[in-house]
Structure formats: C-alpha cells, structure tokens
Design a protein around this motif. Structure first.
Motif, short mmCIF file in Angstrom:
data_model
loop_
_atom_site.label_atom_id
_atom_site.label_comp_id
_atom_site.label_asym_id
_atom_site.label_seq_id
_atom_site.Cartn_x
_atom_site.Cartn_y
_atom_site.Cartn_z
N LYS A 1 0.84 -1.20 0.00
CA LYS A 1 0.00 0.00 0.00
C LYS A 1 0.88 1.26 0.00
O LYS A 1 1.73 1.42 0.88
CB LYS A 1 -0.92 -0.01 1.22
N THR A 2 0.61 2.14 -0.97
CA THR A 2 1.54 3.25 -1.22
C THR A 2 0.79 4.58 -1.32
O THR A 2 -0.26 4.67 -1.97
CB THR A 2 2.30 3.00 -2.53
N LEU A 3 1.37 5.62 -0.68
CA LEU A 3 0.87 6.99 -0.82
C LEU A 3 1.90 7.84 -1.56
O LEU A 3 3.11 7.73 -1.30
CB LEU A 3 0.64 7.62 0.55
N ILE A 4 1.42 8.70 -2.44
CA ILE A 4 2.29 9.68 -3.12
C ILE A 4 2.00 11.04 -2.51
O ILE A 4 0.85 11.50 -2.49
CB ILE A 4 2.00 9.71 -4.64
N PRO B 1 -0.40 3.12 5.21
CA PRO B 1 0.36 2.67 4.05
C PRO B 1 1.67 1.98 4.46
O PRO B 1 2.21 2.23 5.54
CB PRO B 1 0.65 3.98 3.30
N ASP B 2 2.17 1.10 3.57
CA ASP B 2 3.47 0.46 3.78
C ASP B 2 4.60 1.34 3.30
O ASP B 2 5.74 1.23 3.76
CB ASP B 2 3.53 -0.87 3.02
N THR C 1 6.08 4.36 11.43
CA THR C 1 6.35 5.14 10.22
C THR C 1 6.50 4.19 9.03
O THR C 1 7.23 3.21 9.12
CB THR C 1 7.63 5.96 10.38
N PRO C 2 5.81 4.47 7.93
CA PRO C 2 5.98 3.63 6.74
C PRO C 2 7.41 3.74 6.19
O PRO C 2 8.16 4.64 6.57
CB PRO C 2 4.97 4.22 5.73
N GLU C 3 7.77 2.80 5.29
CA GLU C 3 9.01 2.96 4.54
C GLU C 3 8.91 4.22 3.69
O GLU C 3 7.81 4.60 3.27
CB GLU C 3 9.26 1.74 3.63
N VAL C 4 10.06 4.86 3.43
CA VAL C 4 10.03 6.15 2.72
C VAL C 4 11.04 6.15 1.57
O VAL C 4 12.19 5.75 1.73
CB VAL C 4 10.37 7.32 3.68
#
Length: 245
Positions: free
Chosen positions: A2-5, A47-48, A72-75
């Motif tokens: 799961k990803t956020l931009i 998100p991941d 905290t998600p991966e960045v």
C-alpha cells in the motif's frame, strides 16, 4: 504494498503514478499535496510505503515524518534537490530519487523496498532500518567521519583499508574512517565487484589499471589514481580463477 504519493506538484504525482504502473506489487491507495492532507491519510490508511517530496508548502517532508504518530511507513524521497540526501538517510529513507524520476532508478528503489520487506521481524538490526542485503556498485551508502558526511555510490569507492577497528574508504580525494571491521564489510559487499586482496585491503575490481607479478607468487595491482595493493599468494589464486575465461 500500500503506497501513498505525497507531492505538491500535480504533474509530478501524475508522472510518478504512471511510472509505478510498471510495478504490480505497488498499490497506490492515495495522493496528498501537503503534510496537512497526508497525515490523516497515513493514520487512516496505514500505508506500507510513502513516495515523499521534501520541499512543500507548510511542513516539509522531514517535518511530516516527525509528525507521524505510531509506526512510520518505509520512505522513498522524491525531490528536485540533491542537497538533502544526507539528511534523508538520517531519516532511514530507503532511497532518494531526483526529479525527473527515471524508470531505471525507480526500479532500483522498488527492488530495495521489496528486499527490506523480506527481512524477518526478529532480524537483529531491522528495527533500526539497517538492511543486511549484499551491497553492489550501484548502492549508495552514508559515511560519517567526525563532522563530515558523504552519501557515496559504492562504485566510486576504489579501496577499503583495515585500520584496527576501523576501515578507511578511498573515493575521489576523500579517505574517511568508519567504525567497522574489514571482515564484516566483506560480508556485505558483492564479491563480483569487491575483492579481498589481503588481510588489510578490499579492492574494487573495476578500478584496476595494471596487474604485475609480485614476490612469492603474489600479484601487485595498481588502481586508477595510483594506489598500489599487493594481492597475497593465496588470494592471487582466487583472483586468477575469478577473472579467467
């Protein structure tokens, strides 16, 4: 995954979304134009992975990360500016992509995320964001010696030299020391590129300029830049096997 931009430029978000269509494991679950939009989305959607711009109106990317409560998600940072690379590493970023983002570099970053996701929960260093994956010439590493810091691609490091409990790295005209044993470093480096020449040295094979016979069946290699390193007799046998047809 799961990803956020998160980026204040709509065109940059659209372009990144288009590039990410090449990676079926990446599931884009939302977009945000600033930290105020992003924070409630992170809390609600968990998100991941974040693709995170640094310079945005209001809170910047670093301040956004400091505002996240809980895990905290991966960045992966995406930015037009290269001067933030060292600070990004201090936030345990998995990668740092310069705009305009290229598909090849994005692919490297996604591969790094996938490797990070496969580290077991009980891996000793995983909680500090430190991966135990094998490092190759295209990997970038953070190096700190006193007050000086570098974010250097390993392919630029021509030589590693043991100095007791430290290892000295040779790249460009720099020679910083890092607190690590040469044996531990050897375990992390790709043996196709980095070769243990003797008890004190690991050389980058791509930097070899000249090879000469040396005493007792050993070899003497000259690296681009002029460093001369002896390959011990035992390692010379491995060296010839490795580089022979």
């Amino acid at each position: 995954m799961k990803t956020l931009i998160i980026d204040d430029e709509r065109l940059a978000r659209n372009e990144l979304r288009r590039l990410l269509e090449n990676f079926p494991k990446i599931q884009i679950i939302g977009e945000a134009a600033n930290a105020d939009e992003a924070l409630p989305m992170i809390e609600a959607l968990e998100p991941d992975l974040l693709f995170l711009d640094i310079q945005m109106p209001g809170k910047n990317g670093f301040e956004l990360l400091q505002s996240i409560e809980g895990k905290t998600p991966e960045v992966i940072f995406t930015t037009a500016f290269d001067e933030y690379a060292i600070k990004a590493f201090e936030f345990n970023a998995l990668d740092y992509l310069l705009k305009p983002v290229e598909l090849a570099r994005l692919s490297e970053a996604i591969h790094r995320v996938e490797e990070e996701q496969h580290i077991p929960e009980n891996a000793g260093s995983a909680s500090q964001g430190i991966s135990t994956k094998i490092l190759g010439e295209n990997d970038q590493v953070f190096v700190k010696d006193g007050e000086k810091c570098w974010f250097v691609k390993l392919g630029k490091v021509r030589l590693f030299e043991s100095m007791g409990n430290y290892v000295r790295l040779y790249f460009d005209d720099q020679k910083p020391l890092v607190l690590k044993s040469l044996n531990a470093l050897e375990d992390r480096l790709n043996p196709a590129t980095f070769f243990r020449a003797n008890r004190k040295h690991i050389i980058n094979l791509q930097w070899i300029e000249k090879i000469e016979p040396w005493f007792s069946g050993g070899l003497l290699v000259t690296l681009k830049g002029g460093d001369k390193i002896e390959i011990s007799r035992r390692q010379a046998i491995r060296f010839k096997d490795l580089l022979s047809l």
